[in-house]
Design a protein around this motif. Structure first.
Motif, short mmCIF file in Angstrom:
data_model
loop_
_atom_site.label_atom_id
_atom_site.label_comp_id
_atom_site.label_asym_id
_atom_site.label_seq_id
_atom_site.Cartn_x
_atom_site.Cartn_y
_atom_site.Cartn_z
N LEU A 84 0.83 -1.21 0.00
CA LEU A 84 0.00 0.00 0.00
C LEU A 84 0.86 1.26 0.00
CD1 LEU A 84 -2.82 -1.05 2.48
CD2 LEU A 84 -3.18 -0.24 0.14
N LEU A 102 -7.26 -1.70 -3.55
CA LEU A 102 -5.97 -1.19 -3.06
C LEU A 102 -5.50 0.00 -3.87
CD1 LEU A 102 -3.93 -4.47 -2.32
CD2 LEU A 102 -5.29 -3.09 -0.74
N ALA A 151 -5.13 3.94 3.73
CA ALA A 151 -6.01 3.41 2.69
C ALA A 151 -7.46 3.73 3.00
CB ALA A 151 -5.81 1.91 2.57
#
Length: 614
Positions: A339, A378, A388
């Motif tokens: 991420l 993602l 996120a």
């Protein structure tokens, strides 16, 4: 005002009954006199952060604790405030809506009118954006009538935007000056109350007369420290979710062929997942804090669940319920690192369809391994703090897919000899946060609203309204206010906590303590929960009767009451001073010195070393 805000609600019969419920006040908040006792100057919980915090907040760091006292209290040093001129106060909802937030408005409004009927409460419409634009709704009895004890933030609306840049702070200050506000109350969680501290400091430095007070309202339950035992909304959300989880447990036990994977809200912490587990007894829960502490990979978690499914199958059990916090995905080491790479590329302007070609080799391999739906999620643009979009990432579905693939593999290889694994996924996010608030949250929020007034009447700036001893009856609650700077820390490193929180004084979310009493209770019962199907249904929210005054399991187990114990300590210190005076016997003096020396040595060992001085 805008037509969307403050309109009368069309209430159901139950809502009408709830709107008539009037919370009580602890004895220390009753009457028309404010009695406040100031304690010693506060410091930082982490001494190594004290220097940085004091430098960032020179006007508001080191302020004393404030304790509000009942009229009959015999405290010689108490400040007794009997003169209550009419004041103007603004209130803004920040962050996610949380059940009970409306009662903060109600409590503050009532306190203002009790002490001076000419006082005014203005609600900013649309959160911080309304603050910047000076869009207000004057709160009246008629406006509040259909919002008392009701869920949501729709009376005023809310925002999750921060109030932190110089431009934002100056715009907020200009609004407070233009509206001639004596006080500004900020309702929200860790981010919002960090912003409240910055505003208070800026206002003080600019000699702006508006005092800033924060209120701990967040369903995540992560605004916890020595001063704050619980957050408004957490009790309600956990009770509503626990009933839904319990219903799924009963359904799983009835059908005997489904595994329910349930993702719960919680952002960076797993408090909701932990509390719901203790209330409803599902078979398994994966906490983000466990994953971080043990450095579990996504394959470790998959294996852990598969082994549990296999163990249950040996007892002819082909069903179960597994809970996951929404922040779990960022707690998995390799996924978090992936991420970070994706977010860096997105911020550099790389288009979504080109991201996969610019990842490092290992990240590219992991990205290719993940199911297509997770890849898309993602790739969503990160939040302002570089985290996120957790509510959009279907971690429960990802684990269900991986577990199903592994169980099919074990079945094919003959390792697993049970029935085919079948999963059903749920995300319990928005079903609970708009709920009618529990009796506890109604009472707690209403009391906090009154404390906001008491804080402003006492001239406090940069404080948070606090109540401790919440596990006990309302009449025994200890009400006060604590400087927000005393809740701050500076971290030089971080994990899944947002880039903006590293290296700066902020209130950090309190994570589940994997060495604490609540987690210990979970581990003690983990095997029983997993294998014995001891499902428990707490039922729907109860507003009357024996279940109405129940608290969260964690609140009872933690058994805090910092403010109460500080006062208890001061009583002992006063007794020592009254006994050990010049003229006392040598034996008394020697005993006192020996005891104090021992206490000092113990406390010195327990206290973390300070890396800086003020």
């Amino acid at each position: 005002m805008e037509s969307d805000y403050g309109l009368p609600r069309d209430l159901s019969h139950l809502q009408q009954i709830r709107s008539l419920y009037k919370p009580h006040l602890p004895p220390c908040l009753q009457g028309t006199t404010v009695r406040v006792e100031f304690g010693d100057a506060t410091t930082a919980a982490d001494p190594s952060s004290a220097c940085a915090i004091s430098q960032s907040f020179p006007h508001t760091y080191g302020q004393p604790l404030a304790h509000f006292l009942r009229a009959t209290s015999n405290v010689p040093d108490a400040h007794i405030i009997t003169d209550h001129p009419a004041i103007r106060v603004g209130l803004v909802f920040c962050g996610r809506q949380s059940p009970g937030g409306h009662n903060v408005v109600w409590g503050l409004y009532e306190a203002l009118k009790i002490h001076n009927s000419e006082s005014t409460l203005l609600g900013f419409l649309g959160g911080s954006e309304g603050l910047f634009a000076q869009k207000v709704l004057e709160i009246t009895d008629d406006v509040l009538a259909t919002y008392k004890n009701q869920g949501g933030f729709d009376l005023l609306g809310r925002t999750k935007d921060q109030i932190r840049t110089t431009e934002q702070v100056n715009t907020a200050m200009a609004a407070c000056k233009a509206l001639k506000l004596d006080g500004l109350v900020i309702v929200g969680g860790v981010t919002s109350n960090t912003d409240a501290a910055h505003l208070a400091e800026a206002f003080s430095q600019a000699k702006c007369s508006t005092k800033v007070v924060g209120v701990p309202v967040t369903l995540n339950g992560d605004l916890k420290n020595q001063f704050v035992e619980a957050n408004v909304g957490f009790d309600t959300v956990c009770k509503v979710d626990s009933q839904l989880i319990s219903n799924l447990c009963t359904d799983a036990l009835s059908a005997e062929k489904y595994y329910y994977f349930v993702r719960l809200m919680g952002q960076k912490t797993s408090h909701i997942a932990l509390e719901c587990t203790l209330q409803s007894h599902p078979n398994m829960v994966i906490l983000g804090e466990e994953v971080v502490a043990s450095k579990l990979t996504i394959f470790d978690i998959t294996k852990q669940i598969c082994d549990a499914v296999e163990a249950r199958a040996k007892q002819e059990k082909y069903h179960g319920v597994i809970l996951l916090p929404e922040g779990l995905i960022e707690s998995i080491p390799e996924v978090y690192a992936l991420l970070q790479e994706i977010h860096r590329l997105l911020r550099q302007g790389v288009s979504v369809d080109k991201i996969s070609t610019q990842l490092s080799p290992w990240a590219s391999a992991l990205f290719a391994f993940l199911p297509p739906f997770i890849r898309e999620e993602l790739l969503l643009y990160p939040e302002s703090d570089d985290s996120a979009q957790l509510s959009q990432i279907e971690t429960e579905k990802l684990l269900a897919v991986l577990v199903e693939a592994e169980m099919n593999k074990r079945l094919k290889e003959g390792i697993y000899k049970g029935k085919k694994f079948t999963a059903i996924c749920h995300f319990l996010g928005y079903q609970a946060r708009g709920s009618l608030p529990s009796k506890f949250d109604c009472d707690y929020a209403y009391v906090l609203g009154h404390i906001c007034y008491h804080s402003l009447a006492a001239g406090l700036n940069g404080y948070m309204a606090t109540v401790t001893n919440l596990k006990d009856s309302l009449s025994k609650w200890h009400c006060g206010a604590a400087p927000i700077t005393a809740m701050m820390a500076v971290k030089d490193y971080g994990r899944a906590s947002g880039a903006l929180m590293i290296g700066k004084p902020v209130i950090h979310p309190a994570t589940v303590d994997v060495r604490g009493k609540v987690y210990e209770l979970l581990r003690k019962n983990a095997t029983k929960f997993l294998m014995d199907d001891v499902y428990r249904n707490p039922g729907p929210l109860q507003f009357d009767g024996p279940g109405a005054d129940s608290r969260t399991v964690s609140l009872y187990i933690e058994d805090l009451d910092y403010m109460g114990r500080i006062k208890e300590l001061n009583v002992y210190l006063d007794k020592v001073r009254s006994i050990v005076k010049p003229g006392c016997s040598q034996d008394i003096l020697k005993a006192a010195l020996s005891a104090m020396s021992s206490v000092t040595d113990i406390l010195s060992v327990m206290s973390p070393p300070s890396n800086g001085s003020i």
